[in-house]
Design a protein around this motif. Structure first.
Motif, PDB file in Angstrom:
ATOM      1  N   PRO A   1      35.756  80.846  23.355  1.00  0.00           N
ATOM      2  CA  PRO A   1      34.752  81.418  24.265  1.00  0.00           C
ATOM      3  C   PRO A   1      35.338  82.219  25.420  1.00  0.00           C
ATOM      4  O   PRO A   1      34.813  83.287  25.764  1.00  0.00           O
TER       5      PRO A   1
ATOM      6  N   GLN B   1      31.756  77.582  28.847  1.00  0.00           N
ATOM      7  CA  GLN B   1      31.696  77.208  27.433  1.00  0.00           C
ATOM      8  C   GLN B   1      32.983  76.535  26.970  1.00  0.00           C
ATOM      9  O   GLN B   1      32.954  75.609  26.151  1.00  0.00           O
TER      10      GLN B   1
ATOM     11  N   ASP C   1      29.122  71.705  33.867  1.00  0.00           N
ATOM     12  CA  ASP C   1      28.199  72.766  33.478  1.00  0.00           C
ATOM     13  C   ASP C   1      27.450  73.320  34.684  1.00  0.00           C
ATOM     14  O   ASP C   1      27.374  74.541  34.882  1.00  0.00           O
TER      15      ASP C   1
END
Length: 286
Positions: free
Chosen positions: A167, A216, A267
């Motif tokens: 990613p 990610q 996150d």
């Protein structure tokens, strides 16, 4: 290809890999020794430091990244619960390997992404490799890594990095390629060199995409925690495996929820920081 030819091909591949392992195994171990020492040092630092100090540092980093008292308070509560439920050491071990794996992925992935963005032929070569890295089952990564380096922290770290790096490479490449051509032409008109355009224009404008890639990468690294524990990586994955083997439902759920808590914290912080960068790019102020 007949069955005999296929068998000979498999034997040839196995023998070639064994020969490579015997010839370069020691050199590979020596190459990764500094990384192993740093990982051990960082893990001992997190597990050996007083827990109030660790939580205070994590809360400060969370605030600097998210600038949200809700996320910061949630982080503090999550780590207090983790400590109260007896999962502190495993959580710190997991935090250490995820942090080191993320830094390795950033250090390796961003230059590769930049190289892809500046060269179409490099993009055509590297993109299929990234596709393979993302589609091969994660257990398959463990086979050659364990055969080369045995059981331990470094093989687990390498397996995590292989799984988590695509990613950051893809989104770095995408972010740089999405920089407006007019902006690049303006930089050229002011006589900016290729280096100045890269570090002064392209990378700053690509930062929101790059941080999306970091987000990610962290999520994919966390998803490898349980699998990495199968080859000797200490952390929250170890009690999860014990729970599976011995049908300890409570143990599995508690440690699984601790992994989820880490994932949510990483996150939210990385996403919020990326949005702040995006707002800064669009408005010109923080």
């Amino acid at each position: 290809m007949g069955r005999r030819d296929l068998s000979l091909l498999k034997q040839s591949i196995d023998e070639s890999f064994r020969t490579f392992s015997r010839a370069f195994g020691d050199e590979l171990e020596a190459f990764f020794t500094p990384l192993l020492k740093f990982l051990i040092f960082f893990e001992k630092l997190l597990t050996g430091a007083p827990w109030p100090l660790v939580i205070a540092v994590i809360a400060l980093l969370t605030w600097l990244g998210a600038r949200s008292w809700k996320i910061t308070l949630g982080t503090i509560i999550a780590f207090l619960l983790i400590g109260r439920l007896g999962m502190w050491e495993n959580t710190m071990a997991t935090l250490a390997i995820i942090s080191v794996a993320t830094f390795v992925c950033i250090a390796v992935g961003i230059p590769i992404g930049i190289f892809m963005a500046r060269s179409d032929w490099a993009q055509r070569i590297i993109t299929p490799i990234l596709d393979v890295m993302q589609t091969i089952p994660s257990f398959v990564y463990l086979i050659p890594v364990v055969m080369l380096l045995g059981i331990g922290k470094v093989p687990g770290l390498i397996a995590v990095c292989i799984y988590a790096i695509p990613p950051i490479v893809r989104l770095t490449n995408l972010g740089i390629r999405l920089v407006d051509r007019d902006v690049m032409e303006a930089a050229e008109s002011f006589g900016a060199s290729s280096r100045e355009k890269l570090f002064g224009v392209q990378i700053p404008l690509a930062l929101p995409n790059i941080f999306a890639g970091v987000n990610q990468t962290i999520m994919m690294a966390l998803s490898m925690v349980v699998i990495a524990s199968m080859i000797g990586v200490k952390g929250l994955g170890t009690p999860v495996l014990q729970a599976i083997a011995n049908q300890y439902l409570a143990l599995g759920i508690m440690n699984g929820l601790a992994i989820v808590a880490l994932a949510i914290i990483f996150d939210r912080v990385s996403q919020t920081y990326g949005k702040r960068l995006q707002a800064y790019r669009e408005t010109g102020h923080d």
